[in-house]
Write a protein that holds these residues in place. Structure first.
Motif, mmCIF file in Angstrom:
data_model
loop_
_atom_site.group_PDB
_atom_site.id
_atom_site.type_symbol
_atom_site.label_atom_id
_atom_site.label_comp_id
_atom_site.label_asym_id
_atom_site.label_seq_id
_atom_site.Cartn_x
_atom_site.Cartn_y
_atom_site.Cartn_z
ATOM 1 N N LYS A 80 25.332 6.219 20.867
ATOM 2 C CA LYS A 80 25.566 5.243 19.794
ATOM 3 C C LYS A 80 26.202 5.901 18.571
ATOM 4 N N ASP A 81 25.840 7.160 18.310
ATOM 5 C CA ASP A 81 26.340 7.805 17.098
ATOM 6 C C ASP A 81 27.835 8.091 17.161
ATOM 7 N N ILE A 82 28.332 8.497 18.338
ATOM 8 C CA ILE A 82 29.774 8.762 18.405
ATOM 9 C C ILE A 82 30.567 7.454 18.308
ATOM 10 N N ARG A 83 29.982 6.367 18.815
ATOM 11 C CA ARG A 83 30.676 5.077 18.717
ATOM 12 C C ARG A 83 30.648 4.559 17.281
ATOM 13 N N GLU B 159 0.829 -1.197 0.000
ATOM 14 C CA GLU B 159 0.000 0.000 0.000
ATOM 15 C C GLU B 159 0.869 1.254 0.000
ATOM 16 N N ALA B 160 1.933 1.238 0.786
ATOM 17 C CA ALA B 160 2.812 2.399 0.884
ATOM 18 C C ALA B 160 3.580 2.656 -0.405
ATOM 19 N N ALA B 161 3.822 1.614 -1.191
ATOM 20 C CA ALA B 161 4.654 1.733 -2.389
ATOM 21 C C ALA B 161 4.056 2.637 -3.444
ATOM 22 N N ALA B 162 2.773 2.956 -3.325
ATOM 23 C CA ALA B 162 2.132 3.834 -4.300
ATOM 24 C C ALA B 162 2.592 5.282 -4.167
ATOM 25 N N ALA B 163 3.255 5.621 -3.061
ATOM 26 C CA ALA B 163 3.704 6.996 -2.837
ATOM 27 C C ALA B 163 4.816 7.381 -3.818
ATOM 28 N N ASP B 164 5.008 8.697 -3.958
ATOM 29 C CA ASP B 164 6.058 9.220 -4.838
ATOM 30 C C ASP B 164 7.395 9.374 -4.109
ATOM 31 N N VAL B 165 7.321 9.626 -2.804
ATOM 32 C CA VAL B 165 8.515 9.840 -1.987
ATOM 33 C C VAL B 165 8.422 8.940 -0.765
ATOM 34 N N HIS B 166 9.496 8.202 -0.495
ATOM 35 C CA HIS B 166 9.526 7.264 0.628
ATOM 36 C C HIS B 166 10.643 7.670 1.594
ATOM 37 N N PHE B 167 10.275 8.025 2.813
ATOM 38 C CA PHE B 167 11.262 8.405 3.821
ATOM 39 C C PHE B 167 11.610 7.199 4.693
ATOM 40 N N LEU B 168 12.900 6.891 4.795
ATOM 41 C CA LEU B 168 13.391 5.816 5.655
ATOM 42 C C LEU B 168 13.676 6.381 7.041
ATOM 43 N N CYS B 169 12.889 5.958 8.023
ATOM 44 C CA CYS B 169 13.028 6.488 9.386
ATOM 45 C C CYS B 169 13.209 5.349 10.385
ATOM 46 N N VAL B 170 14.047 4.400 10.028
ATOM 47 C CA VAL B 170 14.237 3.184 10.815
ATOM 48 C C VAL B 170 15.435 3.352 11.751
ATOM 49 N N GLY B 171 15.350 2.743 12.912
ATOM 50 C CA GLY B 171 16.440 2.821 13.869
ATOM 51 C C GLY B 171 17.702 2.112 13.395
ATOM 52 N N THR B 172 18.852 2.640 13.809
ATOM 53 C CA THR B 172 20.149 2.017 13.518
ATOM 54 C C THR B 172 20.894 1.855 14.835
ATOM 55 N N PRO B 173 20.478 0.890 15.652
ATOM 56 C CA PRO B 173 21.057 0.731 16.984
ATOM 57 C C PRO B 173 22.518 0.291 16.933
ATOM 58 N N GLN B 174 23.130 0.295 18.096
ATOM 59 C CA GLN B 174 24.547 -0.059 18.193
ATOM 60 C C GLN B 174 24.732 -1.568 18.246
ATOM 61 N N ARG B 175 25.696 -2.058 17.483
ATOM 62 C CA ARG B 175 26.106 -3.460 17.570
ATOM 63 C C ARG B 175 27.259 -3.590 18.547
ATOM 64 N N ASP B 176 27.572 -4.814 18.913
ATOM 65 C CA ASP B 176 28.775 -5.048 19.706
ATOM 66 C C ASP B 176 29.975 -4.500 18.947
ATOM 67 N N GLY B 177 30.818 -3.758 19.651
ATOM 68 C CA GLY B 177 31.972 -3.152 19.003
ATOM 69 C C GLY B 177 31.733 -1.718 18.598
ATOM 70 N N THR C 20 20.164 7.997 10.948
ATOM 71 C CA THR C 20 21.596 8.257 11.101
ATOM 72 C C THR C 20 22.363 6.999 10.716
ATOM 73 N N VAL C 21 23.217 7.116 9.707
ATOM 74 C CA VAL C 21 23.854 5.925 9.133
ATOM 75 C C VAL C 21 25.345 6.165 8.890
ATOM 76 N N PRO C 22 26.126 5.090 8.763
ATOM 77 C CA PRO C 22 27.534 5.233 8.385
ATOM 78 C C PRO C 22 27.645 5.783 6.963
ATOM 79 N N VAL C 23 28.646 6.595 6.738
ATOM 80 C CA VAL C 23 28.857 7.130 5.396
ATOM 81 C C VAL C 23 29.048 5.978 4.409
ATOM 82 N N GLY C 24 28.415 6.111 3.265
ATOM 83 C CA GLY C 24 28.441 5.050 2.263
ATOM 84 C C GLY C 24 27.155 4.258 2.191
ATOM 85 N N THR C 25 26.243 4.489 3.152
ATOM 86 C CA THR C 25 24.990 3.735 3.182
ATOM 87 C C THR C 25 24.103 4.051 1.985
ATOM 88 N N ALA C 26 23.990 5.310 1.619
ATOM 89 C CA ALA C 26 23.129 5.689 0.496
ATOM 90 C C ALA C 26 23.576 4.999 -0.792
#
Length: 450
Positions: free
Chosen positions: A266-269, A73-91, A121-127
């Protein structure tokens, strides 16, 4: 106006969806959590954010905002915003599995030209990586473009930050993507908000750099607070003087318990982890000390409380005022207040917690703590009181009323929320980070405890 989907209905996603609807767009929010979607469809946010429920309800009633669990249903939109969490992994690196899962789920339904816009908020290169994924998975192929539009929301004023941001960053691969985003944000741009147009990796770095600078500024003043305690200086006066310097500014220059929440730690790590992956780890090595200073703030507050309790917590009741990581939210992610509470509890102290909004979240996450329904109930019989979250209601607490409830008049004002003169006059043993000479500087007599 555009048709927009917002993928992920957490703090960022819900606020962004409601904000875009308020601008006049047709918006559909998407999440796999059925209970969350049901609450949102009824006009109720699954978390506390001032003004957000009203914004959601108003736009649902206007027919501009809806919520679903259906990606098709959502795919019919013209613009899709990704607002998903990017939690911290071990390390320390960011966990991209949730973001990847959303892209992989949405992609097969993308059969027409559209724009995917990352806000997480993502690591550079994600896009660039997501672009490659979509080329393979989306039937529309190269007609699906990827842009990055980082968010700069502060919990507690997220609605205002969405509708009246201090800047917009548009990370775009081409002029078409820029044109689409300018149309989406036209009312905000027309109001005079500055727009920074960048390429994709630059936009990704801007967000992590902004959060890292903010964290560094907070840890800097807390490091100065440590120095003030050793030297007899007053960190609040130092902060005031520094704040007048145009090169520095006053914002985020409050010493105390440091930062927490779901972003800065999490972002500074993750920023450091990505730097090491790129072979430039030493460039951001200082962020490890920023992190260490921040955690040390919590340890110092525990030491203040232990000192007030005679050197040990066994058999002592500690009233903890605050559970949210900061005032204005019910978010307890990496809460400094609950970190301190758990250390005291682990050392056999009885911890009584009160927070105006975060009690339910705290109780679910830390059921072993005691939770009270008011400040007075938390303080009743306490050997020490700790103000650990900067809620406005704590600023106006009456030291005499609380003194009648407490077993001993000991208080640690870890957020510099109180007027120390009032509390000292009322006979409280008052401690605040970075103000070692406070008691000695009070020349007026202490009021009777009777």
């Amino acid at each position: 106006m555009s048709t927009i989907s917002v993928l992920g209905c957490g703090y960022l996603g819900v606020t962004h969806a409601a904000g875009m609807a308020e601008l006049g767009h047709q918006v559909i929010g998407v999440d796999v959590d059925i209970a969350k979607i049901a609450a949102l469809a009824g006009g109720r946010s699954p978390f506390f954010e001032p003004g957000l429920d009203e914004l959601i309800s108003r736009n649902i009633a206007a027919g501009r905002l809806s919520f679903t669990t259906s990606y098709e249903e959502a795919a019919a939109a013209d613009v899709h915003f990704l607002c998903v969490g990017t939690p911290q992994r071990d390390g320390g690196a960011a966990d991209m599995s949730y973001l990847d899962a959303v892209v992989e789920t949405l992609a097969p339904f993308l059969v027409k030209e559209c724009l995917i816009v990352g806000k997480s908020t993502v690591p550079v290169g994600t896009a660039a990586r997501i672009t490659s994924m979509l080329r393979v998975l989306a039937p529309a192929g190269e007609a699906v473009s990827v842009a990055w539009n980082p968010e700069f929301l502060c919990e507690g004023k997220a609605v205002s930050d969405t509708l009246h941001p201090d800047r917009l960053v548009l990370g775009v691969p081409d002029e078409r993507a820029e044109k689409v985003l300018r149309e989406v944000y036209a009312p905000i741009i027309d109001a005079g908000v500055p727009v920074v147009v960048a390429d994709l990796p630059t936009a990704e770095v801007i967000k992590t750099a902004a959060n890292s600078f903010t964290a560094t500024k907070i840890s800097f003043i807390n490091a100065i607070a440590e120095f003030c305690e050793a030297s007899g200086a007053d960190v609040t006066v130092v902060s005031e003087a520094l704040g007048y310097d145009a090169r520095i500014g006053r914002q985020f220059l409050n010493s105390g318990l440091g930062f927490g929440g779901g972003c800065l730690p999490k972002d500074i790590r993750a920023f450091q982890a990505r730097a090491y992956e790129l072979g430039v780890g030493q460039a951001l090595a200082f962020l490890a000390e920023v992190d260490a200073v921040n955690l040390r703030c919590r340890e110092r507050v525990v030491e203040y409380l232990r000192k007030q309790c005679g050197g040990a917590f066994t058999g002592r009741r500690i009233a903890v005022l605050g559970a949210a990581f900061k005032g204005g939210t019910d978010d307890i992610r990496d809460s400094p207040a609950l970190h301190v509470a758990n250390i005291v509890s682990a050392q056999e102290g009885e911890v009584a917690v009160y927070d105006p909004q975060a009690m339910s979240n705290a109780r679910r996450a830390f059921p072993h703590l005691v939770y009270e329904n008011s400040v007075l109930e938390a303080v009743r019989g306490a050997d020490a009181v700790a103000v650990l979250t900067d809620w406005p209601e704590f600023v106006t607490l009456n030291p005499y009323t609380l003194g009648d409830e407490a077993r001993s008049r000991n208080i640690v004002d870890a957020r510099h929320a109180l007027d120390p003169t009032q509390w000292l006059r009322a006979g409280w043993n008052y401690i605040a980070p970075g103000r070692p000479a406070l008691q000695a500087s009070l020349n007026e007599p202490v009021d009777s405890l009777v």
